[in-house]
Design a protein around this motif. Structure first.
Motif, PDB file in Angstrom:
ATOM      1  N   VAL A  96       0.836  -1.206   0.000  1.00 35.44           N
ATOM      2  CA  VAL A  96       0.000   0.000   0.000  1.00 35.44           C
ATOM      3  C   VAL A  96       0.873   1.259   0.000  1.00 35.44           C
ATOM      4  CG1 VAL A  96      -1.706   1.301   1.344  1.00 35.44           C
ATOM      5  CG2 VAL A  96      -1.956  -1.186   1.075  1.00 35.44           C
ATOM      6  N   LYS A  97       1.885   1.300   0.864  1.00 41.26           N
ATOM      7  CA  LYS A  97       2.759   2.477   0.960  1.00 41.26           C
ATOM      8  C   LYS A  97       3.556   2.677  -0.331  1.00 41.26           C
ATOM      9  CE  LYS A  97       4.966   5.854   3.011  1.00 41.26           C
ATOM     10  NZ  LYS A  97       4.322   7.091   3.421  1.00 41.26           N
ATOM     11  N   ALA A  98       4.102   1.594  -0.893  1.00 35.62           N
ATOM     12  CA  ALA A  98       4.890   1.703  -2.129  1.00 35.62           C
ATOM     13  C   ALA A  98       4.042   2.254  -3.270  1.00 35.62           C
ATOM     14  CB  ALA A  98       5.491   0.349  -2.503  1.00 35.62           C
ATOM     15  N   LYS A  99       2.803   1.829  -3.345  1.00 34.77           N
ATOM     16  CA  LYS A  99       1.905   2.341  -4.393  1.00 34.77           C
ATOM     17  C   LYS A  99       1.687   3.850  -4.202  1.00 34.77           C
ATOM     18  CE  LYS A  99      -1.513  -0.199  -5.743  1.00 34.77           C
ATOM     19  NZ  LYS A  99      -1.957  -1.070  -6.763  1.00 34.77           N
ATOM     20  N   LYS A 100       1.535   4.290  -2.959  1.00 37.05           N
ATOM     21  CA  LYS A 100       1.368   5.721  -2.689  1.00 37.05           C
ATOM     22  C   LYS A 100       2.616   6.507  -3.084  1.00 37.05           C
ATOM     23  CE  LYS A 100      -1.972   5.325   1.051  1.00 37.05           C
ATOM     24  NZ  LYS A 100      -2.202   5.411   2.508  1.00 37.05           N
ATOM     25  N   LEU A 101       3.777   5.857  -3.016  1.00 39.99           N
ATOM     26  CA  LEU A 101       5.034   6.505  -3.386  1.00 39.99           C
ATOM     27  C   LEU A 101       5.303   6.430  -4.892  1.00 39.99           C
ATOM     28  CD1 LEU A 101       7.332   5.208  -0.485  1.00 39.99           C
ATOM     29  CD2 LEU A 101       6.449   7.548  -0.791  1.00 39.99           C
ATOM     30  N   GLY A 102       4.381   5.818  -5.633  1.00 45.55           N
ATOM     31  CA  GLY A 102       4.533   5.725  -7.079  1.00 45.55           C
ATOM     32  C   GLY A 102       5.424   4.591  -7.548  1.00 45.55           C
ATOM     33  N   MET A 103       5.639   3.618  -6.693  1.00 40.78           N
ATOM     34  CA  MET A 103       6.476   2.475  -7.044  1.00 40.78           C
ATOM     35  C   MET A 103       5.608   1.321  -7.529  1.00 40.78           C
ATOM     36  SD  MET A 103       8.863   2.643  -3.644  1.00 40.78           S
ATOM     37  CE  MET A 103      10.135   1.517  -4.151  1.00 40.78           C
ATOM     38  N   SER A 104       6.151   0.502  -8.418  1.00 42.22           N
ATOM     39  CA  SER A 104       5.475  -0.729  -8.807  1.00 42.22           C
ATOM     40  C   SER A 104       5.640  -1.736  -7.674  1.00 42.22           C
ATOM     41  CB  SER A 104       6.080  -1.294 -10.092  1.00 42.22           C
ATOM     42  OG  SER A 104       5.811  -0.440 -11.172  1.00 42.22           O
ATOM     43  N   THR A 105       4.683  -2.643  -7.576  1.00 45.69           N
ATOM     44  CA  THR A 105       4.696  -3.581  -6.452  1.00 45.69           C
ATOM     45  C   THR A 105       4.482  -5.013  -6.906  1.00 45.69           C
ATOM     46  OG1 THR A 105       2.329  -3.198  -6.114  1.00 45.69           O
ATOM     47  CG2 THR A 105       3.850  -1.861  -4.799  1.00 45.69           C
ATOM     48  N   ILE A 106       5.242  -5.899  -6.286  1.00 41.80           N
ATOM     49  CA  ILE A 106       5.070  -7.332  -6.483  1.00 41.80           C
ATOM     50  C   ILE A 106       4.919  -7.939  -5.099  1.00 41.80           C
ATOM     51  CG2 ILE A 106       6.093  -9.485  -7.296  1.00 41.80           C
ATOM     52  CD1 ILE A 106       7.634  -7.787  -9.380  1.00 41.80           C
ATOM     53  N   GLN A 107       3.779  -8.572  -4.873  1.00 36.83           N
ATOM     54  CA  GLN A 107       3.542  -9.192  -3.579  1.00 36.83           C
ATOM     55  C   GLN A 107       3.916 -10.660  -3.672  1.00 36.83           C
ATOM     56  OE1 GLN A 107      -0.156  -8.138  -1.805  1.00 36.83           O
ATOM     57  NE2 GLN A 107       0.648  -8.676   0.192  1.00 36.83           N
ATOM     58  N   ARG A 108       4.912 -11.052  -2.879  1.00 34.74           N
ATOM     59  CA  ARG A 108       5.396 -12.435  -2.869  1.00 34.74           C
ATOM     60  C   ARG A 108       4.538 -13.244  -1.907  1.00 34.74           C
ATOM     61  NH1 ARG A 108      11.656 -14.290  -2.412  1.00 34.74           N
ATOM     62  NH2 ARG A 108      11.561 -14.078  -4.677  1.00 34.74           N
ATOM     63  N   MET A 109       4.107 -14.410  -2.378  1.00 32.66           N
ATOM     64  CA  MET A 109       3.226 -15.253  -1.580  1.00 32.66           C
ATOM     65  C   MET A 109       3.713 -16.697  -1.618  1.00 32.66           C
ATOM     66  SD  MET A 109      -0.344 -13.732  -2.984  1.00 32.66           S
ATOM     67  CE  MET A 109      -0.768 -12.029  -2.756  1.00 32.66           C
ATOM     68  N   PHE A 110       3.804 -17.305  -0.451  1.00 28.74           N
ATOM     69  CA  PHE A 110       4.217 -18.699  -0.343  1.00 28.74           C
ATOM     70  C   PHE A 110       2.972 -19.556  -0.180  1.00 28.74           C
ATOM     71  CE2 PHE A 110       7.757 -16.119   1.051  1.00 28.74           C
ATOM     72  CZ  PHE A 110       8.806 -16.675   0.329  1.00 28.74           C
ATOM     73  N   LEU A 111       2.781 -20.497  -1.075  1.00 32.14           N
ATOM     74  CA  LEU A 111       1.576 -21.320  -1.083  1.00 32.14           C
ATOM     75  C   LEU A 111       1.913 -22.733  -0.621  1.00 32.14           C
ATOM     76  CD1 LEU A 111       0.171 -20.055  -4.483  1.00 32.14           C
ATOM     77  CD2 LEU A 111      -0.244 -19.160  -2.195  1.00 32.14           C
ATOM     78  N   ILE A 112       1.325 -23.114   0.512  1.00 24.06           N
ATOM     79  CA  ILE A 112       1.631 -24.432   1.057  1.00 24.06           C
ATOM     80  C   ILE A 112       0.399 -25.332   1.187  1.00 24.06           C
ATOM     81  CG2 ILE A 112       3.689 -23.667   2.281  1.00 24.06           C
ATOM     82  CD1 ILE A 112       1.935 -23.510   4.837  1.00 24.06           C
ATOM     83  N   ASP A 113      -0.784 -24.731   1.108  1.00 21.03           N
ATOM     84  CA  ASP A 113      -2.001 -25.524   1.208  1.00 21.03           C
ATOM     85  C   ASP A 113      -3.174 -24.706   0.658  1.00 21.03           C
ATOM     86  OD1 ASP A 113      -2.588 -23.636   3.204  1.00 21.03           O
ATOM     87  OD2 ASP A 113      -2.149 -25.009   4.837  1.00 21.03           O
ATOM     88  N   THR A 114      -4.377 -25.289   0.663  1.00 24.36           N
ATOM     89  CA  THR A 114      -5.524 -24.592   0.084  1.00 24.36           C
ATOM     90  C   THR A 114      -5.885 -23.324   0.860  1.00 24.36           C
ATOM     91  OG1 THR A 114      -7.017 -26.065   1.300  1.00 24.36           O
ATOM     92  CG2 THR A 114      -6.536 -26.635  -0.994  1.00 24.36           C
ATOM     93  N   THR A 115      -5.637 -23.303   2.147  1.00 23.79           N
ATOM     94  CA  THR A 115      -5.900 -22.103   2.943  1.00 23.79           C
ATOM     95  C   THR A 115      -4.993 -20.959   2.509  1.00 23.79           C
ATOM     96  OG1 THR A 115      -6.582 -23.466   4.826  1.00 23.79           O
ATOM     97  CG2 THR A 115      -5.997 -21.176   5.293  1.00 23.79           C
TER      98      THR A 115
END
Length: 192
Positions: A96-115
């Protein structure tokens, strides 16, 4: 700047650099985007500037900058000191903060199960990053499942060691693959 999807359209490989050797090779590669996975308070600015000086786009893994707090003030500092194209982070508040600063954002997500898959989809809907990076990258079924539920471009990475894994990830709907293995950086996904 073009959006991430446009940047990787013709070359969907993103070098993910931890070592100096990987970084040096990545700067010389065909890639348009470089992921700087490890840096510290002494070298992050030089690395970002070197990527930009070579006509490429620098995304720094903000959570892995040694010596800096992982908070919004440190993010403003990185923006002011080096102005990277964008950040990679697991933290919602930093997206959220990076977007306000005009930066592109990539959210890294680790997927280990359906939850964790459901949580990743909800988080992407809330924070609206420019792309998500799902890990590990060897799960085309998961890429398809997420792709069918959100419009956010998907980058995949982690545990990918063979060209066939890249092909399968791209076929499943990923727009790019982030890889540390140099031998895969020159992979031509249009072959076959």
């Amino acid at each position: 700047m073009e959006n991430i999807k446009q940047l990787v359209k013709n070359y969907p490989i993103i070098p993910a650099c931890r070592t100096k050797e990987q970084f040096d090779d990545a700067v010389e590669s065909q890639a348009k985007i470089i992921f700087i996975l490890e840096s510290d308070i002494y070298d992050f600015k030089d690395k970002i500037n070197r990527v930009k000086d070579n006509g490429k786009y620098a995304f720094i893994h903000f959570d892995l900058i040694a010596g800096l707090a992982q908070d919004e003030n440190a993010l403003e500092y990185v923006k002011d000191m080096a102005d990277p194209t964008g950040i990679i982070t697991t933290r919602k508040n930093l997206i959220v903060k990076a977007k306000k600063l005009g930066m592109s954002t990539i959210q890294r997500m680790f997927l280990i199960d359906t939850t964790s898959i459901a949580s990743a989809i909800n988080m992407a809907r809330q924070t609206k990053p420019d792309a998500i990076e799902i890990m590990p990258g060897i799960a085309p079924k998961v890429i398809k499942a997420i792709k069918s539920r959100i419009d956010t471009p998907i980058i995949t990475g982690g545990l990918m060691t063979e060209e066939i894994e890249i092909k399968m990830a791209l076929k499943a709907g990923a727009v790019a693959a982030s890889l540390s293995k140099k031998k895969l950086w020159e992979f031509n996904c249009e072959e076959d």
